[in-house]
Motif scaffolding. Structure first.
Motif, short mmCIF file in Angstrom:
data_model
loop_
_atom_site.label_atom_id
_atom_site.label_comp_id
_atom_site.label_asym_id
_atom_site.label_seq_id
_atom_site.Cartn_x
_atom_site.Cartn_y
_atom_site.Cartn_z
N UNK A 1 42.29 14.37 17.50
CA UNK A 1 42.26 14.92 16.28
C UNK A 1 43.51 15.30 15.50
N UNK A 2 44.59 14.58 15.81
CA UNK A 2 46.01 14.75 15.16
C UNK A 2 46.74 15.90 15.89
N UNK A 3 47.71 16.26 15.21
CA UNK A 3 48.73 17.24 15.73
C UNK A 3 48.22 18.69 15.57
N UNK A 4 48.82 19.50 16.62
CA UNK A 4 48.61 20.95 16.57
C UNK A 4 49.87 21.83 15.87
N UNK A 5 49.36 22.60 15.09
CA UNK A 5 50.30 23.29 14.19
C UNK A 5 49.90 24.58 14.49
N UNK A 6 50.89 25.53 14.74
CA UNK A 6 50.77 26.81 15.19
C UNK A 6 50.73 27.71 13.89
N UNK A 7 49.95 28.51 13.55
CA UNK A 7 50.00 29.49 12.30
C UNK A 7 50.97 30.63 12.79
N UNK A 8 51.22 31.66 11.77
CA UNK A 8 51.78 32.49 12.03
C UNK A 8 51.00 33.84 12.93
N UNK A 9 49.80 33.75 12.74
CA UNK A 9 48.84 34.25 13.59
C UNK A 9 48.53 33.88 14.94
N UNK A 10 49.11 32.86 15.29
CA UNK A 10 49.00 32.24 16.64
C UNK A 10 47.88 31.42 16.91
N UNK A 11 47.00 31.21 15.53
CA UNK A 11 46.01 30.15 15.52
C UNK A 11 46.51 28.82 15.64
N UNK A 12 45.93 27.86 16.49
CA UNK A 12 46.34 26.37 16.67
C UNK A 12 45.46 25.73 15.88
N UNK A 13 45.92 24.87 14.81
CA UNK A 13 44.98 24.19 13.92
C UNK A 13 45.55 22.51 14.21
N UNK A 14 44.66 21.89 14.03
CA UNK A 14 44.58 20.24 14.11
C UNK A 14 44.80 19.56 12.98
N UNK A 15 46.08 18.78 12.56
CA UNK A 15 46.13 18.18 11.38
C UNK A 15 46.48 16.71 11.53
N UNK A 16 45.79 16.10 10.73
CA UNK A 16 46.11 14.53 11.05
C UNK A 16 47.13 14.00 9.90
#
Length: 823
Positions: free
Chosen positions: A290-305
């Motif tokens: 599902x794409x790349x892992x991007x870590x937000x300032x709150x520590x949440x990992x989001x998946x973005x393509x």
């Protein structure tokens, strides 16, 4: 979240007090069912409960059997499952559990004939089952001695008082990625988190410290201990030694991270108090496809393509984010992704070179198999090339790297963010009319033209030489990458160089080669008439196969009419040389043989059911099982492009023959199978065993089980043979098996398909009284030599189920189970 709240079941049990009154007993003959009354079995103090639970709140009628928290201090919605029978076994609303009179816990799931799970304890004199207040389900014999416990078969959780030694934790299944995560102690005493079997993405760093086990204390201390039970590695939760915390556990979560949790009564929820990997994006394959892992300032990992304009949310799990490049005729371009690391997912290996940024970028453009490349700017100079569209990774401002993604140079296919530079057009000025004639001007122009011509020629030659040298350097560096972790493309001249002009032959059309760094390889020559498209199709399939018990593909050659496949080299050669060959002086113990045939069955099961599509072997025999320096078996000789695909039951048949050869120490010849069956049927199991084995070190119960499996696999009627997945369960002791009937008909040969023969299009192998396999010349091949048999069709179970008429297996009432004889 898995929940117990909607399950209704019933357990009829007695309550004798044992272990000083700390547990309640469950008597033999008790049963539990999903669709019965609303009761479950709880521990004496009510801290834990054992029963059926919902696997998913979104999908009804999917249940599991396990142990969960049951304390009144924890609300029902937060009562986590800490152990599941069989890992991720799913059963339906008609499922039931029985503690048989023989002492087996058996999970049944009608209308399926096979049990979903069993404790395999029918021979341990079990008298009752009990659930302890520490969450451990145990089976006791008549002397109140514990003979089985759930703590020794963990799923994804470790509780206080539980020791993790040789066991493995596996993350609960959410999708095809999370099920690959595991936690175990390696041979050096390090705690390892793995993806699949080969990718280690976290280690405890305790090598050579003698750690033999892991445990979590009720005070919040996580430790590895040595054989003297002294801690050699300690980690503490944030609430370490807090007396108000009543419940803790360690869990390998679905996202691949290892965490410690504590129940906080004040806020009424579980709190994470320690994690192995702080940056969640450093967990391998966090986002999967599902794409790349991007870590937000709150520590949440989001998946973005990065290949699409829209972000992929967690609810879009079916959407795949693939690298865009495929074969194209319009040229290629590269899109830069700053502060980004990309890596291959299927197969999970990159080819690593040491190049400059421009060289790395150019090498990807010039390589038609390259889909993306990452340049590490951390001082290592690594150029990591990917040759698959299944690419993932992570992105963060602190990441010292830049990645390039290849795409076709087609205006309709380009990302709007890519800017292609174009030379601006210049309107030609109107020439001025000249009426005079200037000789110096003409001479000057001619000299300037000649000088410019020579300068241009010199420049062209210089650029040509420089380009050729750069290409040669890139080519040689790719060849010399001793740390390459993916299949590399080699030229025919390089193959000749690696093999020293094919001077050392290992087998039929197989040669020994040496890569730079003294890395040994085995190079298999294929038929020259294999079409390039077919060859590359097989490469794509084999390159994605990674298993501990399969030989790894290191590289390949597809130069004009030359076709070669480069495999990792196995130090101890083939199994036949150690079992029956001239090297038999190195004896294989019974335990070692059991490890080898279990490994072979796991590798075969991976090919049959765990790859992206079915892959048959077709030539399974001693010669095609290679052993590494630790005598771990590796299957070879499979999925070659110049051979046909076999059916599944052919591999099962060959595996039965292999089992018999390993038990007896003899190569299957005339009458071996009939003799072995007769000896076994007359109760003379000792006479079947290899005379070189020390009988005092042999587990005779295991010999019985293996011989039963072998004779079931050797059945002449293909419908009576088990699947290889069921064979694995039996060999691992998860299922028991009935005594088999006589494997073959001695009156006349039998073909796989009744009424068919190799001459009229049937499967190319005949069973006769000698139990030998007749393999045709045009069968499947591969590995280090040998021929096999082939058929393009997949396994289809046809016919009727065998009945107790003397012609098939019998099903005793004692609760013994057969692995698979459904026809």
């Amino acid at each position: 979240m898995a929940s117990f709240s909607l399950i209704i079941f019933c357990f009829y049990f007695s309550l004798p007090s044992i272990f000083d009154g700390f547990v309640s007993g469950i008597s033999l003959g008790s049963s539990l069912a999903v669709n019965a009354n609303n009761f479950w079995v709880s521990s004496p103090k009510g801290s834990f409960a054992f029963g059926f639970f919902n696997r998913s709140d979104e999908e009804p009628n999917q249940y599991g059997l396990g142990i969960r928290y049951n304390s009144l201090l924890i609300p029902t919605s937060a009562q986590r499952v800490v152990w599941s029978a069989g890992g991720d076994v799913i059963v339906g609303p008609q499922a039931s559990l029985q503690l048989t009179m023989e002492g087996d816990l058996v999970l049944l799931d009608p209308p399926k004939s096979l049990p979903a799970w069993t404790s395999n304890t029918s021979k341990l004199s079990v008298s009752q089952a009990s659930l302890l207040d520490n969450g451990n389900l145990i089976l006791l014999d008549s002397n109140n001695k514990m003979v089985w416990q759930s703590f020794e078969t963990p799923s994804d959780t470790v509780l206080p008082g539980q020791n993790l030694t040789a066991q493995t934790l596996r993350a609960a299944t959410r999708d095809t990625v999370s099920s690959y995560y595991s936690l175990a102690l390696d041979d050096t005493g390090q705690l390892e988190l793995k993806w699949e079997t080969s990718i280690n993405y976290w280690r405890s760093g305790t090598a050579s410290l003698g750690a033999i086990g892991l445990m979590i204390g009720s005070n919040g201390a996580l430790q590895l201990y040595d054989k003297e039970f002294r801690p050699v590695w300690l980690r503490f939760g944030e609430d370490h030694d807090d007396p108000s915390v009543g419940f803790r556990h360690l869990r390998l979560d679905m996202d691949g991270n290892l965490r410690m949790y504590s129940w906080v009564k004040e806020i009424g929820s579980w709190r994470e108090v320690w994690r192995a990997i702080e940056n969640r994006c450093e967990v391998f394959a966090t986002c999967g496809q599902q794409g790349l892992c991007v870590l937000t300032p709150t520590g949440e990992a989001l998946c973005r393509c990065p290949f699409k304009s829209s972000e992929i949310s967690n609810s879009s799990e079916n959407i795949k984010c693939l690298a865009p490049y495929q074969q194209c005729s319009s040229g290629t371009t590269l899109t830069a992704l700053k502060h980004t690391v990309l890596y291959s997912l299927y197969p999970p290996h990159d080819a690593v070179n040491y190049l400059s940024l421009s060289q790395c970028r150019d090498s990807c453009l010039s390589d038609e198999t390259c889909t993306a490349v990452t340049v590490m700017a951390d001082g290592s100079g690594e150029c990591r090339m990917k040759t698959t569209r299944f690419v993932t990774g992570y992105k963060h401002a602190s990441v010292p790297s830049i990645s390039y993604v290849k795409d076709c140079l087609d205006p309709m296919a380009l990302n709007p963010g890519i800017i292609i530079s174009q030379t601006p057009s210049v309107e030609p000025s109107s020439p001025k009319r000249r009426h005079g004639f200037c000789l110096p001007c003409l001479l000057g122009a001619a000299c300037g033209t000649l000088l410019a011509f020579f300068v241009i020629q010199i420049g062209v030659c210089y650029c040509f030489l420089r380009h050729r040298r750069r290409k040669e350097k890139i080519h040689m560096e790719r060849r010399a990458m001793a740390i390459s972790r993916g299949p590399i493309r080699l030229t025919y001249l390089e193959i000749k160089d690696l093999t020293k002009d094919f001077s050392e032959k290992l087998g039929s059309a197989v040669y020994k080669g040496v890569l730079p760094g003294n890395r040994l390889v085995a190079i298999k020559e294929l038929e020259r008439d294999v079409p390039e498209k077919q060859f590359r199709s097989v490469l794509s399939m084999v390159g994605s196969i990674h298993h501990k018990n399969l030989v790894k593909l290191e590289g390949y050659c597809c130069d004009s009419e030359h076709r070669y496949m480069v495999y990792e080299y196995m130090k101890n050669g083939s199994l036949d040389s150690l079992l029956v060959g001239p090297r038999k002086k190195r004896r294989l113990s019974w335990r070692r043989r059991a490890e080898i045939w279990t490994g072979v069955s796991r590798g075969l099961a991976y090919l049959h059911g765990e790859c992206h599509r079915f892959i048959g072997h077709g030539s399974l025999k001693l010669e095609n099982i290679l052993l590494d320096q630790d005598l771990v078996p590796h299957l070879t000789h499979f999925a070659l492009p110049d051979r046909q695909a076999p059916r599944a039951e052919i591999d099962v048949l060959a595996f039965g023959k292999l089992l018999l050869e390993m038990v007896t120490g003899q190569v299957a010849g005339p009458t071996l199978c009939a003799w072995a069956y007769e000896e076994w049927a007359q109760g003379r199991v000792q006479g079947v065993l290899d005379a070189d084995l020390d009988g005092s070190k042999v587990a005779w119960g295991e010999v019985e089980r293996v011989l039963r499996v072998a004779f079931w696999c050797l059945q002449a009627r293909a419908g009576l043979r088990p699947s290889i997945a069921e064979v694995v369960k039996v060999l691992e002791g998860l299922l028991t098996v009935d005594p088999p009937p006589f494997p073959f008909n001695g009156d006349h040969p039998l073909t796989e398909n009744e009424g068919e023969s190799p001459e009229n299009g049937g499967i190319g192998h005949v069973w006769s009284e000698s139990c030998e396999l007749g393999l045709p010349e045009n069968g499947i091949g591969g590995g280090y030599g040998g021929e096999g048999l082939g058929d393009d069709t997949m396994l289809e179970n046809v016919g009727e189920s065998p009945k107790n008429d003397g012609d098939g297996p019998t099903w005793p009432d004692s609760g013994e189970l057969r692995p698979h004889f459904e026809t």
